[in-house]
Motif scaffolding. Structure first.
Motif, short mmCIF file in Angstrom:
data_model
loop_
_atom_site.label_atom_id
_atom_site.label_comp_id
_atom_site.label_asym_id
_atom_site.label_seq_id
_atom_site.Cartn_x
_atom_site.Cartn_y
_atom_site.Cartn_z
N ASN A 184 0.85 -1.19 0.00
CA ASN A 184 0.00 0.00 0.00
C ASN A 184 0.89 1.24 0.00
O ASN A 184 1.32 1.72 1.04
CB ASN A 184 -0.92 -0.01 1.23
N PRO A 185 1.18 1.76 -1.19
CA PRO A 185 2.11 2.89 -1.26
C PRO A 185 1.62 4.15 -0.56
O PRO A 185 2.39 5.08 -0.35
CB PRO A 185 2.27 3.12 -2.77
N ASN A 186 0.34 4.18 -0.19
CA ASN A 186 -0.15 5.34 0.55
C ASN A 186 0.36 5.37 1.99
O ASN A 186 0.30 6.39 2.66
CB ASN A 186 -1.69 5.36 0.57
N VAL A 187 0.82 4.21 2.47
CA VAL A 187 1.28 4.14 3.86
C VAL A 187 2.79 4.35 3.90
O VAL A 187 3.56 3.62 3.26
CB VAL A 187 0.92 2.77 4.47
N ILE A 188 3.20 5.34 4.62
CA ILE A 188 4.64 5.61 4.80
C ILE A 188 4.97 5.36 6.27
O ILE A 188 4.24 5.78 7.16
CB ILE A 188 4.97 7.06 4.42
N TYR A 189 6.05 4.65 6.49
CA TYR A 189 6.45 4.35 7.87
C TYR A 189 7.91 4.75 8.09
O TYR A 189 8.70 4.84 7.14
CB TYR A 189 6.24 2.87 8.19
N ALA A 190 8.23 5.01 9.35
CA ALA A 190 9.61 5.37 9.71
C ALA A 190 10.34 4.11 10.16
O ALA A 190 9.75 3.24 10.83
CB ALA A 190 9.60 6.40 10.83
N GLU A 191 11.57 4.01 9.78
CA GLU A 191 12.37 2.86 10.15
C GLU A 191 13.69 3.36 10.71
O GLU A 191 14.33 4.22 10.09
CB GLU A 191 12.62 1.99 8.92
N LYS A 192 14.08 2.86 11.86
CA LYS A 192 15.37 3.30 12.40
C LYS A 192 16.40 2.19 12.23
O LYS A 192 16.10 1.01 12.37
CB LYS A 192 15.25 3.70 13.88
N PHE A 193 17.60 2.62 11.88
CA PHE A 193 18.73 1.71 11.81
C PHE A 193 19.58 1.96 13.05
O PHE A 193 19.84 3.11 13.40
CB PHE A 193 19.54 1.96 10.54
N TYR A 194 20.00 0.89 13.68
CA TYR A 194 20.83 1.06 14.88
C TYR A 194 22.02 0.12 14.79
O TYR A 194 22.00 -0.89 14.09
CB TYR A 194 20.00 0.81 16.14
N LEU A 195 23.06 0.50 15.50
CA LEU A 195 24.33 -0.24 15.44
C LEU A 195 24.67 -0.77 16.83
O LEU A 195 24.27 -0.20 17.83
CB LEU A 195 25.47 0.68 15.00
N PHE A 196 25.42 -1.81 16.88
CA PHE A 196 26.13 -2.21 18.09
C PHE A 196 25.26 -2.39 19.33
O PHE A 196 25.32 -1.62 20.27
CB PHE A 196 27.21 -1.17 18.45
N THR A 197 24.42 -3.37 19.32
CA THR A 197 23.78 -3.74 20.58
C THR A 197 24.51 -4.97 21.12
O THR A 197 24.83 -5.88 20.37
CB THR A 197 22.30 -4.09 20.37
N PHE A 198 24.81 -4.97 22.35
CA PHE A 198 25.52 -6.07 23.03
C PHE A 198 26.77 -6.49 22.25
O PHE A 198 26.84 -7.58 21.71
CB PHE A 198 24.63 -7.31 23.18
N MET A 199 27.73 -5.62 22.13
CA MET A 199 28.95 -5.97 21.38
C MET A 199 30.02 -6.43 22.37
O MET A 199 30.70 -5.61 22.99
CB MET A 199 29.45 -4.77 20.58
N PRO A 200 30.20 -7.74 22.53
CA PRO A 200 31.24 -8.20 23.46
C PRO A 200 32.61 -8.24 22.77
O PRO A 200 32.70 -8.33 21.54
CB PRO A 200 30.78 -9.62 23.79
N SER A 201 33.65 -8.16 23.54
CA SER A 201 34.99 -8.32 22.96
C SER A 201 35.94 -8.80 24.05
O SER A 201 35.68 -8.66 25.25
CB SER A 201 35.49 -7.02 22.37
N ILE A 202 37.01 -9.38 23.60
CA ILE A 202 38.05 -9.83 24.53
C ILE A 202 39.40 -9.45 23.93
O ILE A 202 39.61 -9.60 22.72
CB ILE A 202 37.92 -11.35 24.80
N THR A 203 40.26 -8.91 24.77
CA THR A 203 41.58 -8.50 24.30
C THR A 203 42.63 -8.96 25.30
O THR A 203 42.46 -8.80 26.51
CB THR A 203 41.66 -6.96 24.17
N TRP A 204 43.69 -9.51 24.77
CA TRP A 204 44.83 -9.90 25.61
C TRP A 204 45.90 -8.83 25.44
O TRP A 204 46.36 -8.57 24.32
CB TRP A 204 45.35 -11.27 25.18
N ASN A 205 46.24 -8.18 26.54
CA ASN A 205 47.25 -7.13 26.51
C ASN A 205 48.50 -7.58 27.23
O ASN A 205 48.42 -8.30 28.22
CB ASN A 205 46.71 -5.87 27.20
N PHE A 206 49.64 -7.14 26.77
CA PHE A 206 50.88 -7.55 27.43
C PHE A 206 51.90 -6.41 27.39
O PHE A 206 51.85 -5.51 26.54
CB PHE A 206 51.46 -8.80 26.77
N THR A 207 52.81 -6.48 28.35
CA THR A 207 53.97 -5.58 28.36
C THR A 207 55.19 -6.40 28.77
O THR A 207 55.07 -7.39 29.50
CB THR A 207 53.82 -4.42 29.36
N PHE A 208 56.32 -6.02 28.28
CA PHE A 208 57.56 -6.71 28.71
C PHE A 208 58.72 -5.72 28.70
O PHE A 208 58.62 -4.62 28.14
CB PHE A 208 57.86 -7.91 27.81
#
Lengths: 292, 775
Positions: free
Chosen positions: B751-775
């Motif tokens: 039905n082209p008479n109906v216009i709706y809004a759509e939101k785009f969203y990024l990054f929900t629950f973005m887990p990460s793991i990093t191993w850091n080191f120094t010597f």
């Protein structure tokens, strides 16, 4: 530069945002804007019934059909004194006789008179009808596994230096492939007087699938090459900017598309566009493929 | 004449009545370093015991203080380091290099500020935020990549321009109004992967200072802020390394002495490898996608003798994105050669030669029948001479000169054919230069004033092409200048002033005024910025933008500097603000000056911050109220409208908690009013589509933005181990808020008479793991 934008969008899809973006519908509550009169239509070199719509604007999220304005007097006249009076058809649509056609080089004036109601007043617009580009033929060429290019052969008119072309295509005579305001292809050619068009890409199609521009073996493709005014080219491009995908990092603030409709003795604001253009066409069947 | 008057005034101000009595004085000067790795320490407080007048080390760790003959005890204090008192008996000028040791008590804790412990109260600056590399690394971030700019965005008065973006707005200013300098070279685009990561590798960074309002007279060229990033010089004690392996990127830094105590090096690299995983995909579009960035920092420092040091540093970063059919790449290149020379114990100088380039190219494949190639570049060559003169304990004078030659190559190009015309804009050349002088004067122990003047100048340089002059945004006439000739001279006097009244060591009030001018800006009509924006200079048709900022602040420290409380208000007046007309065509437009519109602006706000500097639980809470408005005759029917950066309410909460010697936790929560937007309010039907009609410019707002990020770090080695490592777990957007990144409007398929809004969203629950080191 439409192609550049297309590249940007495509590249973003494959380059990250496409991997992490999700979407869902959302509700937006906007205030009702003042209702305007919207006048839209054109006259072309085709011999046919030409339509002018006279409607009122509606709330952006209203799900109803546009409301037409009945009882208006609508005429199109040229600069040599000929006048065509349009008759009301349905829901604010007014039509010329079937024998009407525009003539290249003439200037056409639209006049809409509404005698009563909120939109009482006189509205009008003027447009030059540019000389047409000559279309010798249209061929198809495969660009890649999914894309078919439409190539145009012909010549630009000698009457002017700068040309603005609108390309609209149909398959099997009546199915639109890009023949909407949102999809027309627009070309701006500077210093092109009399220039030969030797197999230039003027449109792309999708090989199969169910996209709006998908074609299949056996389809007959008709490509309309319309010579339009700069004002109309700008109108289409600006409208397309508003109708297409916008992204925060590439899109500026949206803005109203310009109108060339003026009002006299009217209290309501007016929007829309009237234009005149010449039209040539080429046909090709999707089977005689060239290229790889 | 005006200049002469200013110089005379400057001289008069320098005469301090309290110093009129002649007494014999000597100067103590030297460099303060970290005892562990020999890094110069920036902002160390040096105060004679029982005196209220001291000094601080500059960005090269150098200090100079003049004292009467006789015995003194100098106290060197720097947060995170043990206070050191040094006795001196002055009968001649003295060179005194000092090493400070990390405070054992604080070694295991997070330190969220550098400098002396009450620098926020006693310092003459306001609207200045400093972040150490240690602070940056404790803040949970996207994909576990410690990020300078993401940390900066959590400070009061600073906002991200959009979700995940490296663009930031300071006190309502545009993202092109921030001068970002890496070792004194301008970085024109500080983002990787369309902004999700910044260009700065936190392992290579020593110190970051953001000037939000009190931009020193030595810097200019941008209206809103200066972000001054200094890289490490390299460990001069031993070869050491730092690195990390994360889900999408790895990094490694090596540093050490070349000749002990003479020369050091540091080299730091980073690369993402998301593209390696994409190769495993079945979808050919995804499988053949290039998607990576890399960057490399390198620096070589050489100490010729106590009075001469040389630094050579460079940065190279590149992003490569694309598929078989299309692609783009963009990157920065900076190089800096610096020579520190101490003319006398009272005069420190630094001479810098700078090169900086940002370029990008984009296009489709050569096989494509409609070839598009689009390139753009800005390249700078610059020279700076900066001097610090410490004539007496109460005055610290800085003066210098800087010049930059800009080459703008916005050569967007298509392909010439019967139906298209290649668009090529010729190179723009410009010379931007400035002279400055400033003084920080401690009038009494309680009152410090700062005053300075920057005289900035700008010339366009003829490139051999006719120059078009516009009238009412249309070409009026052209003028020809011989190639290389300077034309269109524009100049501005930019006064800077500040005042600090110290009630006591824990309590002060400050006020400031600064005028800044901006001669180059971005052609971008988006609010967030993109790597494809084009820099362009002031010209015969584009006036420089101007900002006048007034600010007042109250600063208070509590519980022996454990807590810092600050409240600042500011008001900015902007002139010749650049905006763009409706439907401006900035991509591939050789005449984009015709798309510009000029107006005025204003911004005002309140910034509150409570910071806890040390202890097991530390961090800060900040609240910003900010308003930013613009007025341009040709936009919004000439009425004032919200700037895209007008977000009235902003809250940031940043917390780190030392759970045990092994575990630490981090969290930050941000809230911001929704971005101003222009919504469609009505529509009409035309040729198969609904054409939208809009509200006034930025009349509406997107939904409010908020997000919680959390992290946990576990140490995998003992504090005494030579090789130390930890694992960092982080969760970005922990409660999965679907913040709109963009909102589109679509017609219903059925039905082209109906216009709706759509939101785009990024990054929900973005887990990460990093191993850091120094010597």
């Amino acid at each position: 530069m439409k192609i550049v934008k297309h590249i940007i969008h495509s590249f973003l899809i494959v380059s990250g945002i496409g991997f992490v973006a999700c979407s869902e519908r959302m509700e937006i509550d906007v205030d009702d804007a003042p209702v305007q009169l919207a006048v839209y239509g054109n006259i072309t070199t085709d011999t046919m019934q030409h339509a002018i719509t006279v409607q009122q604007t509606s709330n952006f999220f209203a799900a109803s059909q546009p409301v037409g304005i009945s009882g208006a007097t609508v005429t199109i006249s040229d600069n040599e004194g000929a006048t065509f009076t349009l008759t009301e058809s349905q829901n604010g649509e007014y039509l010329t006789d079937a024998a009407v056609f525009g003539v290249e080089g003439k200037t056409y004036t639209l006049k809409v008179v509404i005698v009563s109601g909120d939109f009482a007043g006189e509205y009008g617009a003027t447009s030059y009808l540019p000389y047409s580009a000559q279309v010798d033929s249209v061929t198809l060429q495969r660009a890649d596994t999914r894309t078919i290019n439409g190539l145009l052969y012909g010549r630009l008119p000698a009457e002017s230096d700068n040309h603005y072309l609108k390309i609209a295509a149909y398959k099997n005579d009546h199915v639109s492939l890009n023949a909407t305001l949102a999809k027309f292809n627009i070309f701006n050619i500077e210093n092109g007087s009399g220039k030969t068009i030797d197999g230039e890409v003027c449109i792309n199609f999708r090989d199969g699938g169910d996209n709006a521009n998908s074609i299949e073996q056996g389809d007959i493709i008709t490509v309309h090459v319309c010579s339009i005014t700069k004002e109309y080219a700008d109108y289409v491009l600006n409208a397309q900017e508003e109708l297409q995908w916008s992204m925060p990092i590439f899109s500026g603030p949206p803005a109203n598309v310009q109108t060339n409709i003026s009002a006299k003795n009217a209290s309501a604001p007016v929007c829309g566009f009237f234009t005149a253009y010449s039209k040539q066409s080429g046909k090709v069947g999707f089977s005689a493929m060239t290229g790889k | 004449m005006k200049l002469v008057q200013i110089v005379i005034l400057f001289g008069l101000l320098l005469v301090n009545p309290s110093l009129s009595a002649q007494e014999r004085k000597f100067t103590v000067s030297g460099t303060v370093r970290d005892s562990a790795d020999g890094e110069d320490l920036i902002g160390v407080n040096i105060v004679p015991v029982n005196s209220s007048t001291g000094t601080t080390t500059n960005t090269y760790g150098f200090y100079s203080i003049s004292l009467p003959a006789g015995e003194h005890t100098l106290r060197f204090s720097y947060i995170g380091y043990a206070v050191r008192d040094v006795k001196v008996d002055l009968s001649a000028d003295l060179n005194l290099d000092i090493s400070l040791e990390s405070d054992d008590m604080q070694l295991e804790e997070v330190v969220i500020s550098s400098e002396s412990k009450n620098a926020n109260v006693s310092g003459a600056e306001m609207g200045v935020e400093r972040l150490s590399a240690a602070t940056i690394k404790t803040i949970p971030v996207l994909m576990g990549e410690a990020d300078v700019i993401k940390a900066i965005q959590l400070l009061p008065g600073v906002q991200a321009t959009s979700e995940g973006s490296s663009g930031f707005s300071v006190r309502g200013g545009g993202y092109d109004q921030n001068l970002i300098m890496l070792d004194e070279a301008t970085v024109y685009s500080a983002s990787h992967l369309i902004g999700f990561f910044s260009t700065f590798n936190s392992d290579a960074i020593k110190d970051v200072t953001l000037y939000k309002g009190d931009i020193p007279a030595s810097a200019g060229g941008r209206l809103s802020s200066l972000m001054d990033i200094r890289t490490k010089d390299g460990n001069n004690r031993r070869v050491s390394g730092t690195g990390g392996i994360g889900l999408i990127a790895s990094r490694l830094t090596l540093e050490g002495p070349v000749f002990t105590d003479k020369a050091t090096f540091i080299i730091s690299g980073r690369r993402t490898y998301a593209d390696l995983f994409l190769g495993l995909a079945n979808n050919p579009d995804v499988k053949n996608t290039d998607l990576y960035f890399y960057d490399l920092n390198a620096k070589l420092s050489y100490r010729i003798n106590n009075n001469n040091r040389i630094f050579f540093s460079g940065y190279l970063g590149k992003d490569v994105l694309g598929t078989d059919a299309m692609g783009m790449n963009f990157g920065n290149l900076t190089t800096t050669l610096r020579w520190n020379h101490i003319f006398s114990p009272k005069v420190f100088s630094n001479f810098t030669v700078i090169g900086s380039e940002y370029n990008y190219s984009m296009g489709n494949s050569a096989e494509s029948s409609s070839m598009i190639k689009w390139t753009s570049k800005i390249r700078d060559y610059g020279f700076k001479a900066d001097f610090s003169y410490h004539p007496n304990p109460r005055n610290s004078i800085k003066f210098g000169y800087t010049a930059t030659h800009h080459t703008f190559t916005p050569s967007e190009a298509g392909e010439n054919s019967a139906m298209s015309t290649a668009v090529t804009r010729p190179r723009d050349l410009a010379l931007e230069h400035a002279a400055y002088i400033s003084n920080e004067m401690n009038i009494t122990g309680r009152l410090t004033v700062k005053y300075g003047l920057r005289y900035s100048m700008f010339h366009n340089i003829a490139n051999g092409e006719p120059v078009t002059y516009l009238k009412n945004y249309e070409p009026d006439y052209t003028k020809e200048y011989s190639q290389g000739r300077l034309y269109n001279f524009q100049h501005k006097l930019e006064p800077r002033a500040g005042l600090t009244w110290l009630f006591n060591d824990a309590n002060s009030i400050k006020a400031g005024y600064s005028r800044t001018a901006q001669y180059i800006q971005l052609a971008s009509n988006s609010a967030s910025g993109s790597p494809m924006d084009v820099w362009f200079p002031a010209s015969q048709n584009v006036k420089p933008q101007l900002s006048d900022q007034f600010s007042v602040g109250y600063f208070r420290n509590l519980a022996e500097n454990k807590y810092e409380l600050s409240a600042e208000v500011y008001y900015k007046i902007l002139q010749d603000v650049v905006d763009f007309k409706d439907h401006a065509k900035l991509l591939g437009n050789a005449d984009f000056e015709r798309e510009l519109r000029f107006g005025k602006g204003k911004a005002y706000g309140l910034e509150l911050m409570l910071k806890k500097n040390s202890g097991k639980l530390n961090g800060w809470i900040s609240y910003t109220f900010a308003v930013a408005r613009r007025q341009v005759d040709e936009i919004n029917n000439g009425a004032w409208y919200r700037s895209p950066y007008d977000k009235p309410h902003n809250i940031s909460v940043v917390a780190n908690y030392e759970l045990s010697r092994k575990w630490s936790l981090g969290a930050n929560w941000v809230f911001a009013s929704g971005m101003p937007v222009t919504y469609p309010t009505s529509k009409y039907w035309a040729e198969g589509s609904y054409v939208p009609l809009y509200s006034g410019r930025n009349e509406y707002r997107n939904p409010a933005y908020h997000r919680l990020d959390v992290s946990a770090t576990v140490k995998l080695s003992k504090p005494t181990a030579k090789f130390k490592s930890d694992l960092n777990f982080s969760l970005y957007n922990a409660y999965g808020r679907k913040n709109p990144w963009m909102i589109t409007f679509s017609q219903e398929a059925n039905n082209p008479n109906v216009i709706y809004a759509e939101k785009f969203y990024l990054f929900t629950f973005m887990p990460s793991i990093t191993w850091n080191f120094t010597f």
